[in-house]
Design a protein around this motif. Structure first.
Motif, PDB file in Angstrom:
ATOM      1  N   ARG A  59       0.825  -1.211   0.000  1.00 15.25           N
ATOM      2  CA  ARG A  59       0.000   0.000   0.000  1.00 15.25           C
ATOM      3  C   ARG A  59       0.856   1.257   0.000  1.00 15.25           C
ATOM      4  O   ARG A  59       0.378   2.339  -0.306  1.00 15.25           O
ATOM      5  CB  ARG A  59      -0.965  -0.002   1.194  1.00 15.25           C
ATOM      6  CG  ARG A  59      -0.345   0.179   2.567  1.00 15.25           C
ATOM      7  CD  ARG A  59      -1.434   0.065   3.638  1.00 15.25           C
ATOM      8  NE  ARG A  59      -0.920   0.075   4.982  1.00 15.25           N
ATOM      9  CZ  ARG A  59      -0.692   1.173   5.690  1.00 15.25           C
ATOM     10  NH1 ARG A  59      -0.911   2.359   5.169  1.00 15.25           N
ATOM     11  NH2 ARG A  59      -0.229   1.089   6.923  1.00 15.25           N
ATOM     12  N   ASP A  60       2.120   1.097   0.337  1.00 15.51           N
ATOM     13  CA  ASP A  60       3.034   2.242   0.352  1.00 15.51           C
ATOM     14  C   ASP A  60       3.761   2.431  -0.982  1.00 15.51           C
ATOM     15  O   ASP A  60       4.559   3.353  -1.133  1.00 15.51           O
ATOM     16  CB  ASP A  60       4.051   2.047   1.491  1.00 15.51           C
ATOM     17  CG  ASP A  60       4.764   3.348   1.832  1.00 15.51           C
ATOM     18  OD1 ASP A  60       4.086   4.395   1.832  1.00 15.51           O
ATOM     19  OD2 ASP A  60       5.979   3.314   2.074  1.00 15.51           O
ATOM     20  N   THR A  61       3.507   1.560  -1.969  1.00 18.25           N
ATOM     21  CA  THR A  61       4.163   1.771  -3.267  1.00 18.25           C
ATOM     22  C   THR A  61       3.708   3.106  -3.849  1.00 18.25           C
ATOM     23  O   THR A  61       2.577   3.540  -3.638  1.00 18.25           O
ATOM     24  CB  THR A  61       3.781   0.653  -4.275  1.00 18.25           C
ATOM     25  OG1 THR A  61       2.361   0.471  -4.245  1.00 18.25           O
ATOM     26  CG2 THR A  61       4.462  -0.648  -3.933  1.00 18.25           C
ATOM     27  N   GLY A  62       4.583   3.734  -4.595  1.00 22.84           N
ATOM     28  CA  GLY A  62       4.236   5.002  -5.233  1.00 22.84           C
ATOM     29  C   GLY A  62       3.203   4.792  -6.332  1.00 22.84           C
ATOM     30  O   GLY A  62       2.972   3.674  -6.794  1.00 22.84           O
ATOM     31  N   LEU A  63       2.596   5.890  -6.760  1.00 28.70           N
ATOM     32  CA  LEU A  63       1.545   5.799  -7.772  1.00 28.70           C
ATOM     33  C   LEU A  63       2.101   5.202  -9.060  1.00 28.70           C
ATOM     34  O   LEU A  63       1.462   4.349  -9.686  1.00 28.70           O
ATOM     35  CB  LEU A  63       0.956   7.183  -8.033  1.00 28.70           C
ATOM     36  CG  LEU A  63       0.344   7.892  -6.813  1.00 28.70           C
ATOM     37  CD1 LEU A  63      -0.267   9.228  -7.227  1.00 28.70           C
ATOM     38  CD2 LEU A  63      -0.707   7.016  -6.134  1.00 28.70           C
ATOM     39  N   GLU A  64       3.278   5.630  -9.461  1.00 35.94           N
ATOM     40  CA  GLU A  64       3.851   5.146 -10.710  1.00 35.94           C
ATOM     41  C   GLU A  64       4.160   3.649 -10.622  1.00 35.94           C
ATOM     42  O   GLU A  64       3.863   2.889 -11.552  1.00 35.94           O
ATOM     43  CB  GLU A  64       5.126   5.944 -11.039  1.00 35.94           C
ATOM     44  CG  GLU A  64       5.832   5.493 -12.296  1.00 35.94           C
ATOM     45  CD  GLU A  64       4.924   5.473 -13.519  1.00 35.94           C
ATOM     46  OE1 GLU A  64       4.065   6.356 -13.650  1.00 35.94           O
ATOM     47  OE2 GLU A  64       5.076   4.529 -14.338  1.00 35.94           O
TER      48      GLU A  64
END
Lengths: 531, 531
Positions: A59-64
């Motif tokens: 859930r902490d991955t960046g949008l890209e």
């Protein structure tokens, strides 16, 4: 790729040791190789543990990064090539063009969610800056964004082996939201499920994500699914299927120590209303168009038009004549599973055996196993109002036309309907006032209202609502198709007076992600100066 | 205005014929006049029938008309004058400044929702224009907006007789969404409820709205509330109160033929974490500040800090010394009801009788009936982890400090907590990494995360989240304070190929309302030319 009959649990593949089951080719009734070993509580436990372990990081991955992951899944599905189409044809009886189209829809859906993730509005970033000098009390700095709800259990649907299954809309929207997904495959197309599952598993690895982001479980009964929904690490459920199945999952979810949301898309008869001027102007064309929608894909769509309402009279008879002719010429098509075929046959038998119902037309005799023989039936508004059994969905190409004595009877029927996915008006200019009068009823009853179209065909886009009041779905506040579906798997979190360095990037001063944010109540893309 | 002990059902006022009950002045234990007649199934039936009749017309009111209605309620509440404050003081034991402040919050909340309604973003208007030339299939014109869910049942809370009661946040957000409201008044402040109810009733009439937009029911047991939630015309529930009460309503709602959403704000112990550098730098100030938050309003806040976590050592002892001194000097305050006082006394007795718990300080002996004698307790992380009873909320000014052997024990305690409304970090610059490591846990556990503040005091604004995972609330996807709360009472509807004249104004070509709309995926205020 080879289908091995294996479940995928995180990065591993393993054969379940519970009951072995096979996919059935419904066009022949024969079992397909290989056998699939169903999972048990150990596999549910392992998949949920991995999903939980993966949750904070995913859930902490960046949008890209998250968008690229969704696109990698889409690429992986296309890379399977024709094996996927051939296996899906064998497991479902659906024809090649339909499955190729559905594959396009499935990868398009993943790419649309990738764009949605990148755009970032779904974070619903809100900032109320501190007002240290406010009297009588200062205001703290308050910032809100949405975060992922937690691991999601997704149930594959029988009727869309690609678009509503392992990497279908529920999975795409849950992953987009940042939720790990544990899929319970539909037992009717396990080989298709395994192929797609391996593509997702490979995308997880290629993107360097924690393995628990995705798992795929098999099980021929409902034990695996029930255990999955009951697991405390699962925080939401996506399901498309029968009312019985959906309601059972709702009960399991509500009985948990921590109840969780269930998004079940279940049952809808999709009323079509033929208003007088439209019916007078083009009864025959409407009859033909209606049967085209009714019999497409053997009627195996959630949005199949199972109910038609019109004011009785010669124009309705013209419509029925045209529709009857079209039904009589509709080639029988293989249904998805022996069970669905049996349920359809039973439902049609009950309908035609109902003393208040007239059988207006049937399709040609079938020529192979598990084929759907279309049915067109009529009854009166009074009979329909008196008999709740007539309100039940028959999954397949069967529809009931209600002859209404007048507009009041038509309205009374609509008011008595349960919740629906769709409601359709056929109308001409002279019908505008009648249509306007019905709109409030239709809005209360359905998630999508159509004019002069047919409800089958659900566009994947921003504005789609594939939802509606119970029992169309378990939760009318959402949709299972379209970009709004991401909202099902999110919850808001507020940060009060956190130092900038500890804030999530979406909420930091200077708007480093360039997001749409609501600052002091005003929506905009606040710039690079501190708000 | 005169308090007559009457329920308000649409435009009428009538005395219930069920058991008569009186408000109790908790500072004296004496009954207040007049008696209130509780309602029965006939009144529930009548209120729900009127609400249902009003629904289509009320949800169709324009943005300006609906906003003006909310402002008329606010004006009407202010116009009651000091009678409202005096009656609320008598019924709750709360002091004048608190109630005057709460009145300001209540009318401010109504005015904020009026602004929200006018701004219109909550409609979430989305437009995917037709693509008639798209291959292989054309795209229909698809437009989406949100509409009101239906009549809403609201339960007044005991601890905010104005801001979370008859015209409190649940009512304001439901009316803003276009939902008629049937309030079940809290039996602890029926006179206050009647006064406010009459102001709402008058605003309904003054604004020319259908009378069923608002009704107010009394009932001293849970029969009226249960019947209300079970009524098929009620489509959502707002509740603030005990876990037992909220869970009971969840079960009633889930058992309906058509299950409905319940927004219950229930139980939270609001952990406060004192990180080492902050504790070393200002243990005494933290101790004093903590007790200020703990004892404010006799601790009768959902966000009261009932749990403190810190690593054991001399700094924590300094904190405890300061806190103990403050508790010892905290004047006893009258609690809201005899029942709440009894529950607090019982909870404190159980805590102080727990062999693993040390009573660190108690407030001075009480001098009148139903006064809250504050309590400060300590225990170890192991004891806390071993005993679920220590995780339960004690409503009132009692708090348990966990002496953690180290950061791992502290994290283990946090991981074991149930869902919370808030979680608070006290931190200095040197604590930043420790804080960062805890943030993922806090995000999973709580709806609001604070740094260097106290959780009591909930700002009504755009970014607030007064919500959190179960059992803090029944639905973590929402908030019961702040403008996002409107979303609880909405559902999306999609319109496919409807003629412009039949579309809701919000979705018409040319954007006549000047709304923010998402057109073909792009957010903006599309102009006066057809998209």
């Amino acid at each position: 790729m080879t289908i091995r009959g294996e479940m995928l649990i995180g990065a591993t593949a393993l054969r379940g040791t519970d009951t072995v089951f096979h996919a059935i080719d419904p066009s022949t009734g024969t079992a397909l190789e290989p056998g699939f070993g169903g999972g048990g509580s150990a596999e549910v436990e392992r998949a949920c543990a991995l999903a939980w372990d993966a949750f904070d990081a995913f859930r902490d991955t960046g949008l890209e990064a998250r968008a690229a992951f969704l696109e990698a899944i889409a690429d992986g599905i296309m890379a399977i090539g024709d094996e996927l189409i051939q296996r899906a044809m064998a497991e479902t009886g659906l024809p090649r063009p339909r499955l190729e189209g559905e594959r396009g829809r499935t990868v398009g859906q993943l790419r649309l969610f990738a764009r949605t993730v990148r755009e970032g509005s779904w974070l619903d970033a809100r900032i109320d800056p501190a007002q240290p000098d406010r009297a009588p009390l200062p205001r703290a700095d308050l910032r809100q964004r949405h975060i992922a709800l937690g691991p999601v259990a997704v149930f594959g649907a029988s009727n869309f082996p690609l678009a509503f299954s392992v990497a279908g809309g529920d999975t795409a929207s849950a992953l987009a939201a940042g939720c790990p997904v544990v899929v319970k495959a539909h037992s009717a197309h396990p080989g298709t499920s395994e192929l797609i599952g391996r593509a997702v598993q490979a995308a997880v690895a290629a993107c360097g994500l924690p393995e628990g982001v995705f798992s795929l479980l098999f099980g021929s009964g409902n034990r695996v699914g029930t255990a999955l929904v009951a697991d405390p690490r699962i925080k939401a459920v996506g399901f498309t299927g029968s009312r019985t199945g959906g309601v059972a999952l709702m009960k399991v979810a509500a009985a948990r120590p921590e109840p969780i949301p269930v998004y079940a898309e279940m049952s809808s008869i999709n009323p079509v209303i033929l208003l007088p001027a439209a019916l007078a102007a083009r009864a025959e064309a409407l009859g033909t168009g209606f049967v085209g929608s009714l019999t497409m894909g053997a009627g195996q769509f959630c949005t199949n038009p199972g109910l038609v309402l019109a004011i009785d009279g010669p124009d309705l008879d013209r419509f029925l004549d045209a529709a009857a002719t079209a039904v009589g010429g509709a080639a029988p098509a293989t249904m998805l599973t022996p069970g669905i075929h049996a349920a359809f046959t039973g439902g049609v038998a009950r309908l035609s055996g109902n003393a208040a119902v007239t059988t207006r037309a049937r399709g040609p005799e079938t020529s192979g196993p598990h084929q759907c023989r279309a049915g067109l039936f009529t009854t009166s508004a009074d009979a329909f109002l008196d008999d709740p059994a007539l309100h039940e969905e028959i999954f397949g190409a069967a529809s009931l036309v209600i002859r209404c004595a007048g507009s009041q009877a038509l309205r009374a029927v609509l008011e008595r309907l349960e919740g629906q996915l769709t409601a359709t008006l056929h109308m001409d200019g002279a019908d505008a006032e009648a249509a306007r009068a019905l709109l409030p009823v239709l809005e209360r009853k359905a998630g999508r209202i159509l004019a002069n179209g047919w409800p089958t065909g659900v566009e994947v886009c921003e504005a789609m609502v594939h939802g509606g009041p119970f029992p169309a779905t378990s939760d009318s506040r959402t949709t299972s198709v379209g970009t709004l579906a991401i909202r099902r798997f999110l919850r808001p979190v507020c940060y009060q007076d956190l130092p900038d360095a500890l804030l999530p990037e979406a909420l930091r001063r200077g708007n480093p992600l360039g997001l749409w944010r609501r600052v002091d109540g005003v929506l905009g893309r606040d710039g690079t100066t501190s708000p």
